[in-house]
Design a protein around this motif. Structure first.
Motif, PDB file in Angstrom:
ATOM      1  N   GLU A 170      -3.501  -2.855   5.179  1.00 33.05           N
ATOM      2  CA  GLU A 170      -3.673  -3.015   3.730  1.00 33.05           C
ATOM      3  C   GLU A 170      -3.844  -4.485   3.358  1.00 33.05           C
ATOM      4  OE1 GLU A 170      -0.884  -0.790   1.283  1.00 33.05           O
ATOM      5  OE2 GLU A 170      -0.582   0.622   2.925  1.00 33.05           O
TER       6      GLU A 170
ATOM      7  N   ARG B 287      -3.186   7.642  10.526  1.00 34.86           N
ATOM      8  CA  ARG B 287      -2.499   6.673   9.661  1.00 34.86           C
ATOM      9  C   ARG B 287      -3.338   5.413   9.460  1.00 34.86           C
ATOM     10  NH1 ARG B 287       3.302   6.186  12.397  1.00 34.86           N
ATOM     11  NH2 ARG B 287       3.541   4.518  10.821  1.00 34.86           N
ATOM     12  N   ILE B 288      -4.111   5.032  10.468  1.00 38.45           N
ATOM     13  CA  ILE B 288      -5.018   3.888  10.328  1.00 38.45           C
ATOM     14  C   ILE B 288      -6.077   4.192   9.273  1.00 38.45           C
ATOM     15  CG2 ILE B 288      -6.882   2.614  11.477  1.00 38.45           C
ATOM     16  CD1 ILE B 288      -5.160   2.612  14.010  1.00 38.45           C
TER      17      ILE B 288
ATOM     18  N   GLU C  39       0.427  -0.378   9.212  1.00 40.01           N
ATOM     19  CA  GLU C  39      -0.198   0.099   7.972  1.00 40.01           C
ATOM     20  C   GLU C  39      -0.180  -0.993   6.902  1.00 40.01           C
ATOM     21  OE1 GLU C  39       1.000   4.777   8.002  1.00 40.01           O
ATOM     22  OE2 GLU C  39       2.504   3.260   8.524  1.00 40.01           O
ATOM     23  N   ASN C  40       0.939  -1.697   6.813  1.00 42.85           N
ATOM     24  CA  ASN C  40       1.012  -2.818   5.871  1.00 42.85           C
ATOM     25  C   ASN C  40       0.010  -3.900   6.252  1.00 42.85           C
ATOM     26  OD1 ASN C  40       4.099  -1.798   6.380  1.00 42.85           O
ATOM     27  ND2 ASN C  40       3.711  -2.152   4.214  1.00 42.85           N
TER      28      ASN C  40
ATOM     29  N   GLU D 135      -5.892   6.289   6.799  1.00 47.36           N
ATOM     30  CA  GLU D 135      -5.268   6.360   5.479  1.00 47.36           C
ATOM     31  C   GLU D 135      -4.946   4.970   4.936  1.00 47.36           C
ATOM     32  OE1 GLU D 135      -1.966   8.867   6.349  1.00 47.36           O
ATOM     33  OE2 GLU D 135      -3.110  10.745   6.143  1.00 47.36           O
ATOM     34  N   ALA D 136      -4.450   4.099   5.806  1.00 44.88           N
ATOM     35  CA  ALA D 136      -4.129   2.733   5.367  1.00 44.88           C
ATOM     36  C   ALA D 136      -5.397   1.966   5.009  1.00 44.88           C
ATOM     37  CB  ALA D 136      -3.365   2.001   6.474  1.00 44.88           C
TER      38      ALA D 136
END
Length: 254
Positions: free
Chosen positions: A233, A20-21, A229-230, A23-24
């Motif tokens: 970004e 997930r890191i 994740e936010n 991907e973010a």
């Protein structure tokens, strides 16, 4: 401390978070040169067995919130024997009278919560005394109270650049690497960007501009299990994730 549960899969939790890191980070659309974020696995209240499991999976950076708990874990014989390259981050409120307990610990990597000149001076003075290799500096971050909550520690965003400049110019045993925030919990992202993240990135940009340094020279530690994740970004370079790793449970068939 909490004991490990049979259905908690630390390896799977780590693999999920690291994916997930990635991907973010791929989604991040910022002009700065910040590298892919470092994952700090927050192991507070978790047993040594879980830390060792995460370490054997490849995780090296771990965060603790409480002095007593970090003292116990950092000196635990199983940790010392099986996790020789572990890197401890202290991410809780640090009182001046607890400084020596922290700085004498093996494998201490970073203090993320410097929130005053007084604490910075205390860390600088103590590190000079306990460090045998005078070339090795103590890595620190400035904690910024971006949410303005009285219950949270940290300097006001407007005061952070001045504290950064003071530490850089006067405290030669500290390696000031950037800024961090905890921020308010439970932000509703359907309303727009997280104001805590916006505020900390503004602080980071101001520090870079006032000191004529590149953005990748100032780390930004923000984002936890529910919003990392936010945070990535938005520009975070360090995320602190605990329950999403150590509380990870594989779904059972049937």
């Amino acid at each position: 401390m909490l004991r490990p549960m049979s259905d908690v899969n630390v390896r799977a939790g780590l693999e999920c978070i690291l994916k997930r890191i990635d991907e973010a980070y791929a989604r991040r659309n910022t002009p700065n040169k910040q590298p892919k974020p470092l994952l700090v696995a927050v192991s507070k209240t978790k047993p040594v067995e879980m830390i060792i499991e995460a370490y054997t999976t490849g995780q090296r950076h771990f965060g603790e919130n409480y002095v007593k708990e970090l003292v116990e874990k950092a000196q635990h014989p199983d940790i010392l024997q099986q996790c020789q390259d572990i890197k401890w981050h202290f991410i809780g409120h640090l009182q001046n009278n607890k400084i020596n307990k922290i700085l004498k610990l093996p494998n201490l990597y970073m203090i993320q919560t410097v929130d005053s000149e007084k604490l910075a001076i205390g860390l600088n003075t103590a590190w000079e005394k306990v460090q045998t290799d005078q070339k090795q500096l103590l890595s620190v971050l400035i904690q910024v109270n971006t949410s303005g909550e009285e219950a949270k520690n940290g300097v006001h965003p407007n005061e952070a650049p001045a504290l950064y400049k003071y530490i850089k110019e006067n405290l030669k045993y500290l390696k000031l690497e950037g800024v961090m925030t905890i921020g308010a919990f439970g932000f509703d992202y359907s309303t727009g960007p997280n104001p805590d993240f916006v505020s900390l990135m503004k602080v980071q940009r101001q520090i870079c501009e006032e000191n004529n340094i590149e953005s990748d020279a100032v780390q930004v530690s923000m984002g936890m299990s529910d919003d990392f994740e936010n945070a990535i970004e938005a520009g975070s370079t360090i995320v602190r994730v605990g329950s999403a790793i150590f509380g990870f449970r594989e779904k059972k068939n049937g």
